[in-house]
Design an enzyme around this catalytic site. Structure first.
Site, PDB file in Angstrom:
ATOM      1  N   ASP A 108       0.853  -1.184   0.000  1.00 40.00           N
ATOM      2  CA  ASP A 108       0.000   0.000   0.000  1.00 40.00           C
ATOM      3  C   ASP A 108       0.891   1.236   0.000  1.00 40.00           C
ATOM      4  O   ASP A 108       1.724   1.412   0.903  1.00 40.00           O
ATOM      5  CB  ASP A 108      -0.910   0.012   1.229  1.00 40.00           C
ATOM      6  CG  ASP A 108      -1.990  -1.059   1.158  1.00 40.00           C
ATOM      7  OD1 ASP A 108      -2.060  -1.770   0.135  1.00 40.00           O
ATOM      8  OD2 ASP A 108      -2.761  -1.187   2.129  1.00 40.00           O
ATOM      9  N   ASP A 133     -15.527  -3.096  -1.552  1.00 43.27           N
ATOM     10  CA  ASP A 133     -15.144  -2.836  -0.176  1.00 43.27           C
ATOM     11  C   ASP A 133     -16.402  -2.651   0.656  1.00 43.27           C
ATOM     12  O   ASP A 133     -17.193  -1.728   0.409  1.00 43.27           O
ATOM     13  CB  ASP A 133     -14.270  -1.581  -0.099  1.00 43.27           C
ATOM     14  CG  ASP A 133     -13.056  -1.686  -1.026  1.00 43.27           C
ATOM     15  OD1 ASP A 133     -12.464  -2.782  -1.074  1.00 43.27           O
ATOM     16  OD2 ASP A 133     -12.718  -0.692  -1.686  1.00 43.27           O
TER      17      ASP A 133
END
Length: 246
Positions: A8, A129
């Site tokens: 990330d 998500d």
């Protein structure tokens, strides 16, 4: 089951957040390119790279680092974060991404998903998500009324064959994955599902592996690998056992 280490990116560094919160950030490396090379060296067969700055801003922000990662490794890399137009999709594929993940665009621009699928087929994934069964977008800052399964069904109708499913409440928490929601998504839609969020132990991996017959054929691992609660060798060993059994 494929084990996919996550990288990330935020401000050019390799970080992990808790539930997507910027005030819960841990920096694990100032050199994400070296981290990518390390995961490859340790046996990873694919990497998952997310441009967090892009996800929050709506446009890719770490392209230079992503280019370096793609040049540094030979294994496939899937990339997501802030990809909300065809130009961004095309650019990432041109510089070597194996897969591009559309997230917010699935809600705001479903026509982009349809066009991308038409052009690039299996190279296009959708990231779904979920927060309490509802879809979160724009770096998880906004939760919409649409349910995760409803969105998955819509994306399947547009040509998507594989999704990345993240339970936001579990992401970065090391509390274990949401097995029920992950399995239900795969079972209900018939899509291939990459599980993400919450894996903290080898038992979590074994539990996810039991969902493989439903279509949960890969898992993204982030904090567990960086914090050392599961080693990449342990994770890959479990994956190898599964392949031998099957």
């Amino acid at each position: 089951m494929l084990v996919i280490p996550a990288i990330d990116l935020r401000e050019g560094k390799c970080v992990r957040l808790v539930e997507g919160r910027l005030d819960q950030e841990t920096v694990y490396s100032d050199d994400p390119v070296a981290m990518a090379a390390l995961w490859q060296k340790k046996g990873a067969q694919m990497l998952h790279v997310v441009d967090l700055d892009g996800a929050f801003s709506g446009a890719p922000k770490n392209l230079d680092v992503i280019k370096e990662i793609l040049a540094a490794v030979q294994i496939p890399v899937q990339v997501g974060g802030g990809i909300r137009n065809m130009q961004a999709v095309e650019l990432l594929l041109e510089i070597g991404a194996a897969r591009v993940i559309l997230g917010t665009a699935a809600i705001l621009k479903p026509e982009l998903v349809a066009e991308a699928c038409s052009r690039y087929g299996d190279a296009i994934l959708v990231g779904i998500d979920g927060r309490s069964g509802r879809v979160a977008i724009e770096g998880w800052g906004l939760t919409v009324e649409k349910g995760t399964i409803e969105l998955a069904e819509e994306m399947k109708g547009l040509g998507i064959k594989r999704v990345v499913f993240t339970d936001i409440r579990r992401d970065g928490t090391l509390q274990g994955p949401n097995l029920e929601a992950t399995g239900e998504l795969a079972r209900t839609t018939g899509l291939r599902v990459i599980a993400s969020g919450g894996v903290s132990t080898v038992d979590d991996l074994r539990a996810l592996k039991k969902l493989e017959p439903l279509g949960v054929d890969a898992v993204i691992m982030g904090k567990a690998l960086y914090a050392g609660t599961v080693s990449i060798s342990e994770a890959l060993s479990i994956a190898a056992e599964e392949r031998e059994v099957s």
